[in-house]
Design a protein around this motif. Structure first.
Motif, mmCIF file in Angstrom:
data_model
loop_
_atom_site.group_PDB
_atom_site.id
_atom_site.type_symbol
_atom_site.label_atom_id
_atom_site.label_comp_id
_atom_site.label_asym_id
_atom_site.label_seq_id
_atom_site.Cartn_x
_atom_site.Cartn_y
_atom_site.Cartn_z
ATOM 1 N N LEU A 168 0.809 -1.219 0.000
ATOM 2 C CA LEU A 168 0.000 0.000 0.000
ATOM 3 C C LEU A 168 0.841 1.267 0.000
ATOM 4 O O LEU A 168 0.302 2.365 0.060
ATOM 5 N N ASN A 169 2.152 1.107 -0.058
ATOM 6 C CA ASN A 169 3.038 2.254 -0.230
ATOM 7 C C ASN A 169 2.800 3.326 0.835
ATOM 8 O O ASN A 169 2.756 4.511 0.530
ATOM 9 N N ALA A 170 2.639 2.875 2.086
ATOM 10 C CA ALA A 170 2.377 3.804 3.193
ATOM 11 C C ALA A 170 3.269 3.476 4.385
ATOM 12 O O ALA A 170 2.853 3.553 5.526
ATOM 13 N N ARG A 171 4.508 3.106 4.101
ATOM 14 C CA ARG A 171 5.397 2.630 5.146
ATOM 15 C C ARG A 171 5.811 3.698 6.141
ATOM 16 O O ARG A 171 6.020 4.847 5.791
ATOM 17 N N GLU A 172 5.951 3.234 7.373
ATOM 18 C CA GLU A 172 6.510 4.032 8.455
ATOM 19 C C GLU A 172 7.906 3.524 8.808
ATOM 20 O O GLU A 172 8.630 4.174 9.551
ATOM 21 N N LEU A 173 8.248 2.348 8.303
ATOM 22 C CA LEU A 173 9.548 1.721 8.553
ATOM 23 C C LEU A 173 10.185 1.367 7.207
ATOM 24 O O LEU A 173 9.477 1.112 6.234
ATOM 25 N N PRO A 174 11.513 1.298 7.148
ATOM 26 C CA PRO A 174 12.191 1.021 5.872
ATOM 27 C C PRO A 174 12.173 -0.465 5.510
ATOM 28 O O PRO A 174 13.193 -1.145 5.514
ATOM 29 N N ILE A 175 10.984 -0.956 5.203
ATOM 30 C CA ILE A 175 10.790 -2.368 4.861
ATOM 31 C C ILE A 175 10.139 -2.422 3.487
ATOM 32 O O ILE A 175 9.126 -1.762 3.251
ATOM 33 N N ARG A 176 10.732 -3.200 2.580
ATOM 34 C CA ARG A 176 10.220 -3.324 1.216
ATOM 35 C C ARG A 176 10.115 -4.800 0.839
ATOM 36 O O ARG A 176 10.999 -5.587 1.156
ATOM 37 N N PRO A 177 9.053 -5.171 0.127
ATOM 38 C CA PRO A 177 8.941 -6.569 -0.304
ATOM 39 C C PRO A 177 9.896 -6.885 -1.452
ATOM 40 O O PRO A 177 10.181 -6.027 -2.288
ATOM 41 N N ASP A 178 10.382 -8.117 -1.473
ATOM 42 C CA ASP A 178 11.202 -8.595 -2.588
ATOM 43 C C ASP A 178 10.317 -8.998 -3.760
ATOM 44 O O ASP A 178 10.713 -8.880 -4.918
ATOM 45 N N VAL A 179 9.135 -9.506 -3.434
ATOM 46 C CA VAL A 179 8.153 -9.906 -4.444
ATOM 47 C C VAL A 179 6.810 -9.349 -3.995
ATOM 48 O O VAL A 179 6.419 -9.519 -2.837
ATOM 49 N N VAL A 180 6.112 -8.686 -4.912
ATOM 50 C CA VAL A 180 4.818 -8.092 -4.576
ATOM 51 C C VAL A 180 3.843 -8.325 -5.722
ATOM 52 O O VAL A 180 4.231 -8.280 -6.893
ATOM 53 N N GLN A 200 0.953 -6.457 -6.267
ATOM 54 C CA GLN A 200 0.618 -5.154 -6.837
ATOM 55 C C GLN A 200 0.837 -4.081 -5.784
ATOM 56 O O GLN A 200 0.653 -4.320 -4.593
ATOM 57 N N THR A 201 1.215 -2.896 -6.242
ATOM 58 C CA THR A 201 1.354 -1.738 -5.367
ATOM 59 C C THR A 201 0.173 -0.813 -5.612
ATOM 60 O O THR A 201 -0.163 -0.522 -6.762
ATOM 61 N N LEU A 202 -0.455 -0.383 -4.520
ATOM 62 C CA LEU A 202 -1.602 0.525 -4.596
ATOM 63 C C LEU A 202 -1.357 1.725 -3.703
ATOM 64 O O LEU A 202 -0.660 1.620 -2.699
ATOM 65 N N SER A 203 -1.954 2.837 -4.054
ATOM 66 C CA SER A 203 -1.958 4.006 -3.178
ATOM 67 C C SER A 203 -3.406 4.285 -2.808
ATOM 68 O O SER A 203 -4.263 4.394 -3.683
ATOM 69 N N LEU A 204 -3.652 4.379 -1.515
ATOM 70 C CA LEU A 204 -5.004 4.617 -1.015
ATOM 71 C C LEU A 204 -5.067 5.968 -0.325
ATOM 72 O O LEU A 204 -4.039 6.534 0.054
ATOM 73 N N GLY A 205 -6.283 6.435 -0.102
ATOM 74 C CA GLY A 205 -6.475 7.634 0.698
ATOM 75 C C GLY A 205 -6.127 7.352 2.150
ATOM 76 O O GLY A 205 -6.088 6.198 2.584
ATOM 77 N N ARG A 206 -5.883 8.404 2.909
ATOM 78 C CA ARG A 206 -5.483 8.241 4.316
ATOM 79 C C ARG A 206 -6.532 7.516 5.149
ATOM 80 O O ARG A 206 -6.211 6.894 6.148
ATOM 81 N N ASP A 207 -7.781 7.598 4.738
ATOM 82 C CA ASP A 207 -8.858 6.969 5.502
ATOM 83 C C ASP A 207 -9.271 5.614 4.926
ATOM 84 O O ASP A 207 -10.292 5.058 5.311
ATOM 85 N N GLU A 208 -8.481 5.075 4.009
ATOM 86 C CA GLU A 208 -8.824 3.802 3.374
ATOM 87 C C GLU A 208 -7.874 2.689 3.809
ATOM 88 O O GLU A 208 -6.693 2.924 4.049
ATOM 89 N N ARG A 209 -8.413 1.489 3.872
ATOM 90 C CA ARG A 209 -7.633 0.290 4.168
ATOM 91 C C ARG A 209 -8.099 -0.815 3.226
ATOM 92 O O ARG A 209 -9.208 -0.773 2.698
ATOM 93 N N VAL A 210 -7.259 -1.824 3.068
ATOM 94 C CA VAL A 210 -7.611 -2.999 2.275
ATOM 95 C C VAL A 210 -7.453 -4.213 3.164
ATOM 96 O O VAL A 210 -6.491 -4.319 3.924
ATOM 97 N N LYS A 211 -8.410 -5.111 3.064
ATOM 98 C CA LYS A 211 -8.378 -6.339 3.858
ATOM 99 C C LYS A 211 -8.550 -7.527 2.925
ATOM 100 O O LYS A 211 -9.382 -7.500 2.013
ATOM 101 N N LEU A 212 -7.762 -8.570 3.181
ATOM 102 C CA LEU A 212 -7.905 -9.821 2.441
ATOM 103 C C LEU A 212 -8.931 -10.678 3.159
ATOM 104 O O LEU A 212 -8.856 -10.851 4.379
ATOM 105 N N VAL A 213 -9.883 -11.209 2.422
ATOM 106 C CA VAL A 213 -10.857 -12.142 2.982
ATOM 107 C C VAL A 213 -10.661 -13.487 2.291
ATOM 108 O O VAL A 213 -10.224 -13.562 1.154
ATOM 109 N N GLY A 214 -10.981 -14.535 3.008
ATOM 110 C CA GLY A 214 -10.768 -15.863 2.447
ATOM 111 C C GLY A 214 -11.093 -16.915 3.476
ATOM 112 O O GLY A 214 -11.839 -16.649 4.407
ATOM 113 N N PRO A 215 -10.573 -18.085 3.374
ATOM 114 C CA PRO A 215 -9.443 -18.441 2.526
ATOM 115 C C PRO A 215 -9.807 -18.823 1.095
ATOM 116 O O PRO A 215 -8.950 -18.785 0.224
ATOM 117 N N ALA A 216 -11.043 -19.240 0.850
ATOM 118 C CA ALA A 216 -11.362 -19.629 -0.524
ATOM 119 C C ALA A 216 -12.746 -19.109 -0.887
ATOM 120 O O ALA A 216 -13.705 -19.429 -0.191
#
Length: 170
Positions: free
Chosen positions: A127-139, A141-157
């Motif tokens: 989500l490109n909103a890091r507070e710490l210097p941590i980056r994925p090696d494999v991702v 997709q990268t998304l930019s959201l509004g400050r009041d938005e979040r994304v949640k994964l639902v599942g498992p299937a």
């Protein structure tokens, strides 16, 4: 903006991960998923890779640096690592990377179990909103959201992504 379909991201992530590991000469990494969404993504990724290795799981609730502010999650689960950590190449999998605090907590917990040879970070979404210097090696997709938005994964299937809008604080 519509959210991506995880099922469409996973094949490319598997391919990117294969290439990343091959480039580093890593042949038999151990996989660790972070509760809960990271486990679902790791399971799907292992399936896409045709890998039947055991999956380690982490619940980082006790390792979070915001524990005193947010309290303990009501469903804390035990971590389970069915393999040694010392000297192993690990693939750490999470669903959504936002601030980086969950990954920091996961790394702290992993190092309590031993000293891995390396850790490769894989995330379905950045989500490109890091507070710490941590980056994925494999991702996926990268998304930019509004400050009041979040994304949640639902599942498992099936795995799906949901957008949430935070309500203003009262």
């Amino acid at each position: 903006m519509s959210l991506p379909n995880p099922a469409e991201l996973l094949p490319r992530m598997a391919s990117d991960l294969r290439a990343h590991l091959a480039e580093r000469g890593i042949e038999r990494p151990r996989y660790v998923g972070i509760h809960t969404g990271g486990i679902w993504v790791a399971e799907a990724l292992l399936k896409a890779l045709g890998n039947e290795e055991p999956l380690g799981t982490l619940d980082v609730s006790f390792y979070r640096d915001d524990f005193t502010r947010n309290g303990l999650h009501p469903q804390v689960r035990p971590s389970a690592l069915p393999f040694e950590i010392d000297g192993q190449h690990l693939v750490l999998v999470d669903d959504v990377l936002m601030s980086g605090r969950t990954i920091r907590a996961a790394l702290n917990e992993l190092f309590d179990y031993g000293r891995p040879a390396s850790v490769t970070l894989v995330c379905l979404l950045d989500l490109n909103a890091r507070e710490l210097p941590i980056r994925p090696d494999v991702v996926g997709q990268t998304l930019s959201l509004g400050r009041d938005e979040r994304v949640k994964l639902v599942g498992p299937a099936p795995l799906a992504l949901e957008r949430k809008v935070l309500s203003p604080a009262s």
